[in-house]
Design a protein around this motif. Structure first.
Motif, PDB file in Angstrom:
ATOM      1  N   LYS A  52       0.830  -1.204   0.000  1.00 39.08           N
ATOM      2  CA  LYS A  52       0.000   0.000   0.000  1.00 39.08           C
ATOM      3  C   LYS A  52       0.866   1.255   0.000  1.00 39.08           C
ATOM      4  O   LYS A  52       0.659   2.182  -0.791  1.00 39.08           O
ATOM      5  CB  LYS A  52      -0.927  -0.026   1.214  1.00 39.08           C
ATOM      6  CG  LYS A  52      -1.683   1.260   1.505  1.00 39.08           C
ATOM      7  CD  LYS A  52      -2.648   1.638   0.427  1.00 39.08           C
ATOM      8  CE  LYS A  52      -3.505   2.835   0.882  1.00 39.08           C
ATOM      9  NZ  LYS A  52      -4.242   3.457  -0.241  1.00 39.08           N
ATOM     10  N   GLY A  53       1.853   1.294   0.884  1.00 36.32           N
ATOM     11  CA  GLY A  53       2.719   2.469   0.965  1.00 36.32           C
ATOM     12  C   GLY A  53       3.511   2.691  -0.312  1.00 36.32           C
ATOM     13  O   GLY A  53       3.639   3.824  -0.799  1.00 36.32           O
ATOM     14  N   LEU A  54       4.072   1.616  -0.867  1.00 36.64           N
ATOM     15  CA  LEU A  54       4.858   1.738  -2.092  1.00 36.64           C
ATOM     16  C   LEU A  54       3.992   2.177  -3.268  1.00 36.64           C
ATOM     17  O   LEU A  54       4.382   3.029  -4.073  1.00 36.64           O
ATOM     18  CB  LEU A  54       5.543   0.403  -2.409  1.00 36.64           C
ATOM     19  CG  LEU A  54       6.553  -0.115  -1.383  1.00 36.64           C
ATOM     20  CD1 LEU A  54       7.155  -1.441  -1.850  1.00 36.64           C
ATOM     21  CD2 LEU A  54       7.655   0.890  -1.134  1.00 36.64           C
ATOM     22  N   LEU A  55       2.804   1.607  -3.400  1.00 33.46           N
ATOM     23  CA  LEU A  55       1.912   1.963  -4.502  1.00 33.46           C
ATOM     24  C   LEU A  55       1.388   3.393  -4.357  1.00 33.46           C
ATOM     25  O   LEU A  55       1.254   4.107  -5.357  1.00 33.46           O
ATOM     26  CB  LEU A  55       0.747   0.977  -4.568  1.00 33.46           C
ATOM     27  CG  LEU A  55       1.113  -0.403  -5.138  1.00 33.46           C
ATOM     28  CD1 LEU A  55       0.042  -1.433  -4.782  1.00 33.46           C
ATOM     29  CD2 LEU A  55       1.302  -0.334  -6.652  1.00 33.46           C
ATOM     30  N   ASP A  56       1.115   3.822  -3.136  1.00 29.25           N
ATOM     31  CA  ASP A  56       0.695   5.214  -2.929  1.00 29.25           C
ATOM     32  C   ASP A  56       1.768   6.175  -3.423  1.00 29.25           C
ATOM     33  O   ASP A  56       1.468   7.179  -4.080  1.00 29.25           O
ATOM     34  CB  ASP A  56       0.423   5.473  -1.449  1.00 29.25           C
ATOM     35  CG  ASP A  56      -0.925   4.953  -0.991  1.00 29.25           C
ATOM     36  OD1 ASP A  56      -1.758   4.626  -1.856  1.00 29.25           O
ATOM     37  OD2 ASP A  56      -1.140   4.857   0.238  1.00 29.25           O
ATOM     38  N   ARG A  57       3.022   5.885  -3.092  1.00 33.11           N
ATOM     39  CA  ARG A  57       4.106   6.765  -3.526  1.00 33.11           C
ATOM     40  C   ARG A  57       4.274   6.725  -5.042  1.00 33.11           C
ATOM     41  O   ARG A  57       4.551   7.741  -5.681  1.00 33.11           O
ATOM     42  CB  ARG A  57       5.413   6.398  -2.825  1.00 33.11           C
ATOM     43  CG  ARG A  57       6.513   7.434  -3.087  1.00 33.11           C
ATOM     44  CD  ARG A  57       7.688   7.297  -2.154  1.00 33.11           C
ATOM     45  NE  ARG A  57       8.275   5.983  -2.212  1.00 33.11           N
ATOM     46  CZ  ARG A  57       8.166   5.083  -1.236  1.00 33.11           C
ATOM     47  NH1 ARG A  57       7.474   5.355  -0.163  1.00 33.11           N
ATOM     48  NH2 ARG A  57       8.734   3.905  -1.354  1.00 33.11           N
ATOM     49  N   MET A  58       4.093   5.549  -5.646  1.00 33.91           N
ATOM     50  CA  MET A  58       4.165   5.452  -7.101  1.00 33.91           C
ATOM     51  C   MET A  58       3.070   6.290  -7.758  1.00 33.91           C
ATOM     52  O   MET A  58       3.304   6.918  -8.802  1.00 33.91           O
ATOM     53  CB  MET A  58       4.050   3.991  -7.524  1.00 33.91           C
ATOM     54  CG  MET A  58       5.272   3.155  -7.178  1.00 33.91           C
ATOM     55  SD  MET A  58       4.999   1.377  -7.406  1.00 33.91           S
ATOM     56  CE  MET A  58       4.719   1.304  -9.174  1.00 33.91           C
ATOM     57  N   MET A  59       1.890   6.313  -7.162  1.00 31.34           N
ATOM     58  CA  MET A  59       0.822   7.154  -7.686  1.00 31.34           C
ATOM     59  C   MET A  59       1.211   8.630  -7.597  1.00 31.34           C
ATOM     60  O   MET A  59       1.003   9.402  -8.546  1.00 31.34           O
ATOM     61  CB  MET A  59      -0.473   6.898  -6.905  1.00 31.34           C
ATOM     62  CG  MET A  59      -1.103   5.544  -7.148  1.00 31.34           C
ATOM     63  SD  MET A  59      -1.862   5.392  -8.783  1.00 31.34           S
ATOM     64  CE  MET A  59      -3.254   6.513  -8.597  1.00 31.34           C
ATOM     65  N   GLU A  60       1.782   9.027  -6.467  1.00 31.89           N
ATOM     66  CA  GLU A  60       2.202  10.423  -6.290  1.00 31.89           C
ATOM     67  C   GLU A  60       3.262  10.822  -7.313  1.00 31.89           C
ATOM     68  O   GLU A  60       3.288  11.966  -7.780  1.00 31.89           O
ATOM     69  CB  GLU A  60       2.744  10.630  -4.876  1.00 31.89           C
ATOM     70  CG  GLU A  60       1.705  10.502  -3.778  1.00 31.89           C
ATOM     71  CD  GLU A  60       2.317  10.468  -2.398  1.00 31.89           C
ATOM     72  OE1 GLU A  60       3.571  10.598  -2.296  1.00 31.89           O
ATOM     73  OE2 GLU A  60       1.567  10.319  -1.407  1.00 31.89           O
ATOM     74  N   ARG A  61       4.122   9.883  -7.671  1.00 28.21           N
ATOM     75  CA  ARG A  61       5.203  10.158  -8.630  1.00 28.21           C
ATOM     76  C   ARG A  61       4.779   9.951 -10.082  1.00 28.21           C
ATOM     77  O   ARG A  61       5.598  10.038 -10.985  1.00 28.21           O
ATOM     78  CB  ARG A  61       6.391   9.241  -8.319  1.00 28.21           C
ATOM     79  CG  ARG A  61       7.073   9.512  -6.981  1.00 28.21           C
ATOM     80  CD  ARG A  61       8.156   8.468  -6.728  1.00 28.21           C
ATOM     81  NE  ARG A  61       8.913   8.755  -5.519  1.00 28.21           N
ATOM     82  CZ  ARG A  61       9.851   7.947  -5.024  1.00 28.21           C
ATOM     83  NH1 ARG A  61      10.133   6.801  -5.639  1.00 28.21           N
ATOM     84  NH2 ARG A  61      10.501   8.265  -3.919  1.00 28.21           N
ATOM     85  N   ASN A  62       3.520   9.663 -10.287  1.00 26.39           N
ATOM     86  CA  ASN A  62       2.989   9.406 -11.629  1.00 26.39           C
ATOM     87  C   ASN A  62       3.676   8.214 -12.289  1.00 26.39           C
ATOM     88  O   ASN A  62       3.957   8.217 -13.492  1.00 26.39           O
ATOM     89  CB  ASN A  62       3.129  10.657 -12.516  1.00 26.39           C
ATOM     90  CG  ASN A  62       2.272  10.596 -13.762  1.00 26.39           C
ATOM     91  OD1 ASN A  62       1.205   9.986 -13.748  1.00 26.39           O
ATOM     92  ND2 ASN A  62       2.732  11.188 -14.842  1.00 26.39           N
ATOM     93  N   GLU A  63       3.947   7.178 -11.489  1.00 22.36           N
ATOM     94  CA  GLU A  63       4.586   5.969 -12.007  1.00 22.36           C
ATOM     95  C   GLU A  63       3.571   4.860 -12.310  1.00 22.36           C
ATOM     96  O   GLU A  63       3.958   3.745 -12.650  1.00 22.36           O
ATOM     97  CB  GLU A  63       5.633   5.466 -10.993  1.00 22.36           C
ATOM     98  CG  GLU A  63       6.798   6.434 -10.832  1.00 22.36           C
ATOM     99  CD  GLU A  63       7.737   6.061  -9.698  1.00 22.36           C
ATOM    100  OE1 GLU A  63       8.783   6.731  -9.556  1.00 22.36           O
ATOM    101  OE2 GLU A  63       7.431   5.120  -8.942  1.00 22.36           O
ATOM    102  N   VAL A  64       2.302   5.181 -12.159  1.00 17.54           N
ATOM    103  CA  VAL A  64       1.229   4.254 -12.520  1.00 17.54           C
ATOM    104  C   VAL A  64       0.461   4.892 -13.679  1.00 17.54           C
ATOM    105  O   VAL A  64      -0.128   5.960 -13.525  1.00 17.54           O
ATOM    106  CB  VAL A  64       0.279   3.987 -11.341  1.00 17.54           C
ATOM    107  CG1 VAL A  64      -0.843   3.035 -11.765  1.00 17.54           C
ATOM    108  CG2 VAL A  64       1.045   3.411 -10.153  1.00 17.54           C
ATOM    109  N   THR A  65       0.508   4.261 -14.845  1.00 15.67           N
ATOM    110  CA  THR A  65      -0.170   4.811 -16.020  1.00 15.67           C
ATOM    111  C   THR A  65      -1.586   4.265 -16.086  1.00 15.67           C
ATOM    112  O   THR A  65      -1.797   3.056 -16.143  1.00 15.67           O
ATOM    113  CB  THR A  65       0.582   4.444 -17.311  1.00 15.67           C
ATOM    114  OG1 THR A  65       1.922   4.953 -17.230  1.00 15.67           O
ATOM    115  CG2 THR A  65      -0.103   5.027 -18.531  1.00 15.67           C
ATOM    116  N   ARG A  66      -2.551   5.171 -16.085  1.00 11.60           N
ATOM    117  CA  ARG A  66      -3.960   4.791 -16.135  1.00 11.60           C
ATOM    118  C   ARG A  66      -4.546   5.242 -17.468  1.00 11.60           C
ATOM    119  O   ARG A  66      -4.429   6.397 -17.842  1.00 11.60           O
ATOM    120  CB  ARG A  66      -4.722   5.444 -14.979  1.00 11.60           C
ATOM    121  CG  ARG A  66      -4.333   4.909 -13.615  1.00 11.60           C
ATOM    122  CD  ARG A  66      -4.590   5.930 -12.525  1.00 11.60           C
ATOM    123  NE  ARG A  66      -3.659   7.047 -12.611  1.00 11.60           N
ATOM    124  CZ  ARG A  66      -3.863   8.225 -12.017  1.00 11.60           C
ATOM    125  NH1 ARG A  66      -4.965   8.431 -11.338  1.00 11.60           N
ATOM    126  NH2 ARG A  66      -2.970   9.187 -12.135  1.00 11.60           N
TER     127      ARG A  66
END
Length: 282
Positions: free
Chosen positions: A152-166
């Motif tokens: 959860k923590g790692l994925l939240d930070r990836m979202m903040e860094r725009n590292e998850v493409t939706r």
């Protein structure tokens, strides 16, 4: 049904790492979580004994991570036709139907996507599930769910860094003239409406990239990707340029027969936060 604490095993891929180095430098786990794991002696070595956080470990060593106090509070509700498209011990990606909320507004609320996910998780013997992003009630499609606090923590930070493409697909009113483009309009609250958002010079930065998939007689089917994740972002942006999403009556779209608007989260791509495998789920 008895449920177990979130647990996962991890095999080291480098020689000489300590647990502290793995958590803080490799995974960038927050200090609070690291402290909790240390105090609870939640990481075990291959013998089943609490691991030595200071000892350099050999490549191939398997560590077991446990989270005895981690549990989600969503009321489990029959998942029905919950569609899980991808899953491992760290996370899952499932499809939210249009017409239901991502999560309840209060702890005992029901009827949402996360209530269905919680039932699914408990059926597997787990007790932790937290969504990483959310979709509006009227938007269907893919949502990433973490199965333990580190993920959860790692994925939240990836979202903040725009590292998850939706990636989203939408049908907008009218015929767009440009084949592709980027909408860069700040979004803020509409002070005249409790839930609506609007383009505002004092709002937050919001960037939507799009290209046309198909031109219909009175509408256009587009694919959109987000650089930011503002509330109602795609809906606000296309309404602002005079092409609201079909069925999105809140932002000026014409009503559809089923009452849903035509916006779906069709693809998500990211590097797995633990294994680093590149994932693309459609």
């Amino acid at each position: 049904m008895k449920t177990a604490s979130p647990t996962f095993d991890y095999q080291l891929t480098e020689d000489g790492l300590t647990i502290e180095t793995l958590l803080q430098d490799k995974w960038e786990v927050g200090k609070k979580t690291v402290h909790q794991l240390r105090m609870a002696k939640s990481i075990y070595d291959p013998t089943g004994a609490p691991a030595d956080w200071r000892a350099p470990l050999e490549i191939g060593t398997v560590l077991r991570f446990t989270f005895p106090d981690a549990a989600s509070t969503y009321v489990p509700e029959d998942p029905g036709a919950l569609e899980v498209l991808w899953e491992d011990q760290h996370l899952l990606v499932a499809k939210k139907p249009a017409g239901i909320a991502t999560h309840p507004d209060h702890s005992d609320g029901t009827g949402t996507f996360m209530n269905r996910v919680m039932c699914y998780i408990q059926h597997e013997g787990g007790k932790y599930a937290e969504h990483v992003q959310r979709l509006d009630k009227g938007t269907g499609g893919l949502i990433v769910v973490a199965k333990h606090p580190i993920a959860k923590g790692l994925l939240d930070r990836m979202m903040e860094r725009n590292e998850v493409t939706r990636t989203y697909r939408a049908e907008v009113e009218g015929r767009l003239s440009r084949m592709r483009g980027s909408l860069k309009y700040p979004i803020g609250r509409d002070r005249h409406h409790p839930t609506r958002r609007r383009v505002s010079p004092n709002g937050q930065l919001a960037i939507t990239h799009f290209h046309i998939l198909e031109r219909l007689e009175n509408s256009t089917v587009i694919e959109a990707k987000l650089d930011t994740g503002r509330t109602h972002q795609i809906r606000v942006h296309f309404s602002h340029i005079g092409h609201p999403i079909k069925g999105d009556t809140l932002y000026g779209g014409t009503e559809t027969e089923d009452g849903h608007y035509r916006l779906t989260a069709v693809k998500v791509s990211f590097g797995h936060p633990i294994t680093k495998e590149l994932l693309t789920i459609e």
